[in-house]
Design an enzyme around this catalytic site. Structure first.
Site, short mmCIF file in Angstrom:
data_model
loop_
_atom_site.label_atom_id
_atom_site.label_comp_id
_atom_site.label_asym_id
_atom_site.label_seq_id
_atom_site.Cartn_x
_atom_site.Cartn_y
_atom_site.Cartn_z
N HIS A 22 47.56 61.33 -4.44
CA HIS A 22 46.47 59.80 -3.50
C HIS A 22 45.71 59.63 -4.16
O HIS A 22 45.23 60.22 -5.23
CB HIS A 22 45.75 60.50 -2.51
N ASP A 61 51.23 61.68 4.60
CA ASP A 61 53.25 61.19 4.83
C ASP A 61 54.29 62.93 4.57
O ASP A 61 54.84 62.87 4.98
CB ASP A 61 53.25 60.67 4.11
#
Ligand code: SDX
Length: 430
Positions: A307, A364
């Site tokens: 991320h 996700d």
């Protein structure tokens, strides 16, 4: 810490104010840099660049903090509803009972799409990706509600478009699914709340009533709340940039849907399951795929890992992993992909390559396990992310358009092309 820094470039000086946010986050305002020195900054991917001031969401990537309008997502995931969270993001406060009742009932008023818009679905092949349909349908809403596309929409206009988008996005997505499986559309019902209404439109049929499973409704509610906003991510920044040209909200959201579709962004939830299915089909050897992810020549990435902001853990992933476990246990489902996901996470988090790069599971990584257990088809996974992110996109567009200091987004560049040269007629070209 001073309230400004002074830059001295080739004898030219410029004072750059220091901006400090609520939580002590700091920025250097370089608004005068180019005029004073002729220099611009360069920051591909904007990893060091702030685009705006915002009061909507705060996240701290090192501490794994995520708050919507100051309220921790852990509280909202446990105690709030998706529509209440949407109200909080868009209007900056939790609604009182009267405000919540009015907001909820307006979803019924705007749950249907214009009957003529149903014809759009006939034009798509049944194999069409639902994100292509969603972005087109949302932009086309401007053709059916033209009074909503004023350059200077009133507060009432924005309120109405906001509820229209939040409510109709469910209907558009469910209809695109029904079309893809050749079943008749199931219309929204006024006796069902947000999530049950969507699930009923997805899975009921004239010959087969849909039995709502409370655990599935709760799991999807949490998933939508956790996806509702995430400050200046790729798709939200897209919505703000498109809206900065005074493009209407439908067009801005449609652009955001397209940005979210990318597998590096909202398309990752679909890519994670495809990756887990590949590993499962290949015998479940997670170490083999951890090694592939480290091999730059392989072109393989561990989808659902890493991320731009979270360099410790994504707080959403922690909640989703727990909800996935709970839901599968309650539904009595044993999904081998969940076992593989957990083994993959364990293997990666022990590996120096991932540790050194601070790569952890993101929102996700486990979300697809829940969507799969509910029966949402794989191609609809990014669409579920779009339904969840709708309140955040609307809130940021509204904040941008209501900010009198907003200017049209127009970055500069450093030119690396050919120096000046003359036109050569084709007869004289080599
Ligand atoms: C979302 O921004 C948001 O807030 C997004 C989001 C939201 O709510 O809106 O949180 C939702 O988009 C989550 C991210 C979903 N995407 C994926 O899961 C795709 C896989 N992850 C990545 O491709 C990547 O981690 C990103 C895109 C998420 C972040 O990319 P960055 O910040 O540009 O990092 P990078 O690509 O520069 O990677 C840094 C290093 C590189 O190695 P080196 O060049 O230093 O040797 O880490 C490596 C990368 O190769 N790396 C990975 C990896 N992610 C980064 N290596 C293997 N597998 C991965 N998943």
């Amino acid at each position: 810490m001073s309230d400004k820094i002074t830059l001295n470039i080739e004898g030219k000086t410029v004072d750059c104010p220091v901006i400090t946010g609520t939580e002590g986050d700091k920025a250097i305002d370089i608004g005068k840099l180019r005029a004073a020195t002729g220099y611009i900054t360069m920051d591909p991917g904007f990893g060091n660049t702030g685009s705006c001031k915002s009061a909507i969401t705060y996240l701290d990537g090192d501490k794994g903090i995520l708050r919507y309008r100051g309220i921790p997502i852990e509280h909202l995931a446990e105690k709030s509803s998706f529509t209440e969270t949407a109200y909080l993001l868009i209007y900056g406060k939790l609604p009182d009972r009267k405000e919540m009742d009015a907001f909820s009932s307006s979803f019924n008023e705007h749950s249907m799409i214009h009957e003529d818009m149903k014809n759009f679905f006939d034009a798509y092949p049944s194999s069409a990706h639902p994100m292509a349909i969603l972005s087109a349908m949302v932009c086309s809403m401007s053709a059916y509600y033209p009074d909503m596309i004023k350059e200077n929409p009133t507060k009432e206009d924005i309120d109405r478009i906001a509820v229209q988008l939040l409510s109709k996005v469910r209907t558009i997505c469910a209809f695109s699914y029904k079309k893809s499986i050749g079943e008749p559309f199931v219309y929204p019902r006024h006796d069902l709340m947000y999530v049950p209404n969507f699930l009923n439109m997805m899975f009921a049929s004239p010959t087969r009533p849909y039995k709502l499973v409370e655990e599935a409704v709760q799991a999807l509610k949490v998933l939508l709340i956790l996806h509702a906003d995430h400050e200046q991510n790729c798709s939200t920044s897209t919505v703000r940039l498109v809206g900065s040209s005074h493009a209407n909200l439908y067009a801005s959201i449609s652009a955001g849907i397209c940005a979210l579709w990318g597998p590096l962004h909202g398309g990752a939830n679909q890519a994670v399951i495809e990756m887990l299915e590949e590993i499962h089909a290949d015998g479940g050897d997670v170490q083999k795929y951890v090694a592939k992810a480290k091999d730059k020549t392989s072109g393989f990435r561990l989808m659902g890992f890493g991320h731009r902001v979270y360099k410790n853990f994504d707080p959403r992933a922690k909640i989703i992993k727990q909800k996935a476990d709970e839901l599968l246990n309650k539904l009595g489902i044993h999904d081998p992909l969940l076992d593989i996901a957990k083994r993959l996470e364990e293997a990666a988090l022990k590996d120096e390559y991932f540790i050194a790069r601070k790569l952890y599971p993101n929102v996700d990584f486990y979300s697809g396990i829940i969507l799969k257990a509910i029966g949402i088809p794989l191609k609809m996974f990014p669409v579920m992310f779009a339904i969840g992110r709708m309140p955040g996109w609307i809130a940021h567009w509204k904040e941008m358009i209501e900010d009198p200091t907003t200017k049209i987004g127009r970055p500069f560049q450093i030119y690396i092309g050919s120096p000046s040269r003359d036109y050569v007629p084709i007869e004289q070209r080599g």
